[in-house]
Design a protein around this motif. Structure first.
Motif, PDB file in Angstrom:
ATOM      1  N   SER A  59       9.706   0.934  16.535  1.00  0.00           N
ATOM      2  CA  SER A  59       9.760   0.352  15.200  1.00  0.00           C
ATOM      3  C   SER A  59       9.160   1.329  14.189  1.00  0.00           C
ATOM      4  CB  SER A  59       8.951  -0.940  15.217  1.00  0.00           C
ATOM      5  OG  SER A  59       8.647  -1.312  13.927  1.00  0.00           O
ATOM      6  N   GLN A  60       9.672   1.260  12.955  1.00  0.00           N
ATOM      7  CA  GLN A  60       9.136   2.151  11.909  1.00  0.00           C
ATOM      8  C   GLN A  60       7.792   1.658  11.407  1.00  0.00           C
ATOM      9  OE1 GLN A  60      11.129   3.741   8.728  1.00  0.00           O
ATOM     10  NE2 GLN A  60      12.305   5.068  10.033  1.00  0.00           N
ATOM     11  N   VAL A  61       7.475   0.412  11.722  1.00  0.00           N
ATOM     12  CA  VAL A  61       6.187  -0.127  11.265  1.00  0.00           C
ATOM     13  C   VAL A  61       5.453  -0.837  12.407  1.00  0.00           C
ATOM     14  CG1 VAL A  61       6.821  -0.432   8.846  1.00  0.00           C
ATOM     15  CG2 VAL A  61       7.311  -2.255  10.462  1.00  0.00           C
ATOM     16  N   ILE A  62       4.152  -0.919  12.237  1.00  0.00           N
ATOM     17  CA  ILE A  62       3.321  -1.660  13.189  1.00  0.00           C
ATOM     18  C   ILE A  62       2.480  -2.616  12.351  1.00  0.00           C
ATOM     19  CG2 ILE A  62       1.507  -1.456  14.954  1.00  0.00           C
ATOM     20  CD1 ILE A  62       2.350   1.596  15.045  1.00  0.00           C
ATOM     21  N   VAL A  63       2.298  -3.833  12.846  1.00  0.00           N
ATOM     22  CA  VAL A  63       1.488  -4.779  12.079  1.00  0.00           C
ATOM     23  C   VAL A  63       0.194  -5.081  12.840  1.00  0.00           C
ATOM     24  CG1 VAL A  63       1.380  -7.112  11.120  1.00  0.00           C
ATOM     25  CG2 VAL A  63       3.496  -5.809  10.951  1.00  0.00           C
ATOM     26  N   TYR A  64      -0.924  -4.875  12.151  1.00  0.00           N
ATOM     27  CA  TYR A  64      -2.231  -5.239  12.711  1.00  0.00           C
ATOM     28  C   TYR A  64      -2.764  -6.419  11.929  1.00  0.00           C
ATOM     29  CZ  TYR A  64      -2.235  -0.569  14.822  1.00  0.00           C
ATOM     30  OH  TYR A  64      -1.921   0.552  15.537  1.00  0.00           O
ATOM     31  N   THR A  65      -3.454  -7.323  12.615  1.00  0.00           N
ATOM     32  CA  THR A  65      -4.090  -8.426  11.895  1.00  0.00           C
ATOM     33  C   THR A  65      -5.570  -8.477  12.261  1.00  0.00           C
ATOM     34  OG1 THR A  65      -3.464  -9.949  13.635  1.00  0.00           O
ATOM     35  CG2 THR A  65      -2.047  -9.925  11.687  1.00  0.00           C
ATOM     36  N   SER A  66      -6.339  -8.985  11.317  1.00  0.00           N
ATOM     37  CA  SER A  66      -7.769  -9.091  11.552  1.00  0.00           C
ATOM     38  C   SER A  66      -8.371 -10.126  10.609  1.00  0.00           C
ATOM     39  CB  SER A  66      -8.399  -7.723  11.309  1.00  0.00           C
ATOM     40  OG  SER A  66      -9.692  -7.719  11.793  1.00  0.00           O
ATOM     41  N   LYS A  67      -9.501 -10.678  11.013  1.00  0.00           N
ATOM     42  CA  LYS A  67     -10.120 -11.732  10.198  1.00  0.00           C
ATOM     43  C   LYS A  67     -11.376 -11.229   9.503  1.00  0.00           C
ATOM     44  CE  LYS A  67      -9.026 -15.814  12.891  1.00  0.00           C
ATOM     45  NZ  LYS A  67      -9.691 -16.865  13.639  1.00  0.00           N
ATOM     46  N   GLY A  68     -11.705 -11.891   8.410  1.00  0.00           N
ATOM     47  CA  GLY A  68     -12.947 -11.542   7.707  1.00  0.00           C
ATOM     48  C   GLY A  68     -13.229 -12.540   6.605  1.00  0.00           C
ATOM     49  N   LYS A  69     -14.476 -12.556   6.157  1.00  0.00           N
ATOM     50  CA  LYS A  69     -14.844 -13.454   5.056  1.00  0.00           C
ATOM     51  C   LYS A  69     -14.255 -12.962   3.741  1.00  0.00           C
ATOM     52  CE  LYS A  69     -17.639 -16.468   7.044  1.00  0.00           C
ATOM     53  NZ  LYS A  69     -17.079 -17.810   7.256  1.00  0.00           N
ATOM     54  N   THR A  70     -14.069 -11.643   3.657  1.00  0.00           N
ATOM     55  CA  THR A  70     -13.413 -11.059   2.482  1.00  0.00           C
ATOM     56  C   THR A  70     -12.233 -10.224   2.968  1.00  0.00           C
ATOM     57  OG1 THR A  70     -14.730  -9.055   2.573  1.00  0.00           O
ATOM     58  CG2 THR A  70     -15.627 -10.837   1.239  1.00  0.00           C
ATOM     59  N   ILE A  71     -11.374  -9.846   2.021  1.00  0.00           N
ATOM     60  CA  ILE A  71     -10.187  -9.059   2.398  1.00  0.00           C
ATOM     61  C   ILE A  71     -10.631  -7.698   2.936  1.00  0.00           C
ATOM     62  CG2 ILE A  71      -7.958  -8.168   1.549  1.00  0.00           C
ATOM     63  CD1 ILE A  71      -8.371 -11.250   1.240  1.00  0.00           C
ATOM     64  N   ASN A  72     -11.608  -7.131   2.249  1.00  0.00           N
ATOM     65  CA  ASN A  72     -12.086  -5.805   2.644  1.00  0.00           C
ATOM     66  C   ASN A  72     -12.711  -5.829   4.041  1.00  0.00           C
ATOM     67  OD1 ASN A  72     -12.360  -3.115   2.089  1.00  0.00           O
ATOM     68  ND2 ASN A  72     -13.476  -3.437   0.185  1.00  0.00           N
ATOM     69  N   GLU A  73     -13.464  -6.888   4.305  1.00  0.00           N
ATOM     70  CA  GLU A  73     -14.097  -6.999   5.628  1.00  0.00           C
ATOM     71  C   GLU A  73     -13.025  -7.093   6.716  1.00  0.00           C
ATOM     72  OE1 GLU A  73     -16.174 -10.585   6.590  1.00  0.00           O
ATOM     73  OE2 GLU A  73     -16.867  -9.732   8.471  1.00  0.00           O
TER      74      GLU A  73
END
Lengths: 379, 360
Positions: A59-73
């Motif tokens: 695939s030309q893209v890969i999607v990573y997901t992650s959690k946090g209290k803020t977007i930056n975190e």
């Protein structure tokens, strides 16, 4: 000798090598999704796959997901999954889930405005009836990078259909801060979201399993998504805000059949007058178009037929505008910006009632390759 | 060999030194107070500023062979003149440290966020010290070269931004009370013209065709003012006043918007160099001011001069605790500590010089 010494020092210091990063050491983010899960933000980042080439089936893209209290975190937490440092300089789309948007789009955009590397020129969209993270996972064709697919679709919709409107981050923040107007937001949906739609199989068929489609627009109030507009309301909104560049208007030309009027240029001017302590807003629409399709039997070579078609187009545009005005009365968000129009000329305006007068003028200049319809010529 | 300073080159210095106080300070202060009427405040300030510029030119014309230090000694006597000169040097020494702090913050904010301040400052100071050591003639030449570059950048920015300008963002006109517009026009004069005092370091007779230099200074002053009127108009016209007021460096965010022919973008780092040039020229002129003072007093130059440079290198990195405190302190005290004393000094000097002239 002294000069050579200075030049040598400068050469060593100005190589631009300090703290440099190779391209394969950074992960270029093309789009970001924001959902809410367990009272935390679930952020997804669509990363361009730098190692992908023409022959590869990756695939030309890969999607990573992650959690946090803020977007930056959440993005920082993503470094545990991504092998390289995330880079947001090429971010072109932000997808926000309906839940987050209803809670407040304004709550999640600060980081994007604050970081220097991110350009504020990306589009904000709301994922309707689907998690935002799933929107950035769907593989698309012919644009193999889903973010580019949505971006070009939105640009094309803005340019040629008036069925949507893409708001960029800067514009969103600017309209949110302005008095008497609220921003709108583009909407994306995924038809038939399936796991297979996130694989390259989705792009190697003429009928993809999952498809990203554009919705109409979402209206905001105080930075929160309030409601979605219908197709006709969206067109009316674009006419009032003078955002129609090109579009097609189906107009009835007899009891049964329709003609298509292709709008090639539109100019809407909104002005306001205060008469007897009442504000009167005049919306003047001037539209130029051509007859793109005519399926009726009337004689198109007659001036009266053209005049009738122009009148019917004017009626249709007035209908769209009235629909948008009706939608405005039923929402708290001032998406049409009519209050702002008053405020700009009368800064002391404080939410009094106002009347709206619509005048529409349509000119149909051309008829395409044929002078009359075959049906009309035979009759 | 022509040993005189280029006339236009010298005059062009005014264009750069006048900009330095606007980065992070002047622009945001005027935007936050005059709102969408900021361009009007700049226009008014430009007109009123001509009075201060007149005073400046009159002092510049007084005893054309003398430097600013010699002029003040002649006008106020040896003792008082020396005290004034010492106070001026202390003021501009701090101004030099401030410009270093300002450039370090700006560069870290916009270009090199991971690079240590000290490296940025060392790299910045090398050409500054080199230019000062070479003297005003190469500085004037350098100024004329970077003026051409800045002029091209301005034209390119206007070309790239006109299409996204929305005149409605400048409305409603005249909503801000006139008293506030006037107050901000005075702030504009303060930030714009106070650093121009540094140009008095150079005796007028050292400049080629010195009769034309006043005219050229006025031309570059007008050009600088037009540049600011356009800058404020574009910032407000593109972002709207409410969003413009959020930015630390709206001028940088503005050029981020540029997109030529839908494919040339990301040009902000090139088009924003005029702000670096302005800080560079301000540092050069303030260091030159110090250098000339040491020369004038025949003090063991090298130790104090280089000692001060090294000291300022370290002080500037810890000058303010953070940008909020730094910029708000400068906003609060610049006019009181710099503008009022310097403008008063110019006025009194002008009166005394007239009085002395009449007496002669």
């Amino acid at each position: 000798m002294k000069k050579i010494f200075i030049i040598l020092i400068i050469l060593l210091l100005l190589t631009g090598c300090y703290n440099y990063k190779e391209l394969n050491e950074i992960s270029i983010i093309s789009s970001i999704s924001i959902d809410k899960e367990d009272d935390e933000y679930l952020v997804g980042a669509q990363i361009m796959n730098a190692k992908q080439d023409e022959e590869s089936e990756n695939s030309q893209v890969i999607v990573y997901t992650s959690k946090g209290k803020t977007i930056n975190e959440a993005l920082r937490n993503m470094t545990m999954k991504s092998p390289s440092k995330l880079y947001g300089g090429h971010l072109s789309k932000l997808v926000i889930s309906e839940e987050v948007a209803k809670e407040g789009i304004i709550n999640v955009i600060d980081m994007f405005q604050r970081l220097t590397e991110i350009r504020n020129e990306f589009t904000i969209t709301v994922a309707k009836d689907i998690d935002a993270k799933n929107v950035i996972k769907v593989m698309t064709s012919p644009e193999s990078v889903p973010a580019e697919y949505v971006k070009t679709s939105l640009e094309s919709a803005d340019l040629s259909s008036a069925l949507s409107y893409s708001t960029k981050l800067d514009e969103f923040a600017s309209l949110y801060l302005k008095k008497g107007i609220d921003p709108v937001i583009a909407v994306v949906e995924v038809k038939n979201f399936k796991k297979k739609g996130t694989t390259t199989d989705n792009t190697s068929t003429t009928d993809p399993v999952s498809k990203i489609v554009l919705g109409n627009i979402g209206v905001t109030n105080e930075g929160k998504l309030e409601k979605f507009l219908t197709k006709n309301e969206t067109i009316g909104y674009n006419f009032i805000r003078n955002q129609v560049q090109e579009m097609l208007i189906p107009v009835k030309c007899d009891d049964k059949y329709y003609s298509s009027i292709s709008v090639l240029g539109n100019d809407t001017k909104t002005d306001v007058k205060k008469v007897n302590n009442k504000y009167k807003i005049n919306i003047n629409v001037n539209t130029k178009g051509i007859i793109a399709e005519y399926n009726c039997s009337k004689n198109l070579t007659k001036d009266s037929t053209i005049k009738e078609l122009e009148k019917n187009t004017e009626k249709k545009i007035r209908y769209y505008i009235n629909k948008a005005l009706e939608a405005q009365t039923n929402t708290k968000g001032k998406f049409l910006g009519l209050e702002r129009t008053i405020y700009l000329d009368y800064p002391k305006y404080s939410n009094e009632d106002y009347n709206v007068k619509i005048s529409v003028n349509v000119e149909l200049n051309r008829k395409g390759e044929i002078r009359n319809s075959s049906k009309g010529a035979k009759d | 060999m022509n040993t005189k300073i280029s006339n236009k080159g010298f005059a062009s210095i005014i264009f750069f030194v006048s900009q330095s106080m606007f980065l992070g300070v002047g622009l945001t202060q005027i935007l936050n107070s005059s709102n969408q009427n900021s361009p009007m405040a700049i226009l008014l300030g430009s007109i009123l500023g001509l009075i201060v510029l007149y005073l400046f030119l009159k002092i510049f014309d007084y005893e054309k062979d003398l430097t600013v230090f010699e002029k003040f000694e002649k006008l106020y006597g040896k003792v008082l003149g020396n005290i004034i000169n010492l106070l001026l040097v202390l003021l501009f020494a701090f101004y030099f440290i401030y410009t270093l702090w300002s450039i370090q913050i700006y560069i870290q904010n916009k270009y090199l966020d991971k690079t240590p301040s000290i490296i940025i400052l060392v790299l910045f100071l090398i050409p500054v010290v080199y230019s000062v050591n070479k003297g005003i003639k190469p500085i004037a030449k350098l100024s004329s070269i970077i003026f051409i570059i800045s002029f091209i950048e301005i034209i390119l920015s206007i070309f790239g931004l006109t299409s996204v300008l929305e005149i409605d963002n400048l409305k409603p006109f005249f909503e801000t009370p006139f008293s506030i517009i006037l107050k901000n026009s005075l702030y504009f004069i303060s930030y714009f013209l106070t650093p121009v005092f540094l140009m008095l370091t150079v005796p007028k007779n050292q400049i080629e065709s010195s009769k034309k230099v006043n005219k050229n200074i006025i031309i570059f002053y007008i050009f600088g003012c037009i540049n600011f009127i356009l800058l404020f108009t574009f910032i407000i016209g593109i972002f709207g006043i409410e969003l413009s007021q959020l930015f630390y460096y709206p001028e940088f965010t503005l050029v981020k918007k540029i997109n030529y022919f839908n494919f040339i973008e990301h040009v902000e780092n090139i088009l924003s160099t005029q702000w670096l040039f302005s800080l560079f020229m301000s540092s050069v002129m303030s260091l030159l001011f110090m250098n000339k003072y040491l020369e004038h007093n025949k003090i063991n130059k090298k130790i104090i001069y280089y000692g001060f440079i090294i000291l300022s290198l370290f002080i500037s990195t810890i000058l303010f605790k953070n940008t909020t405190i730094g910029y708000s302190l400068v906003k609060r005290y610049f006019s009181i500590l710099y503008t009022i004393p310097i403008f008063l000094l110019l006025l009194i000097s002008f009166i005394i010089s007239r009085f002395k002239k009449n007496k002669d």
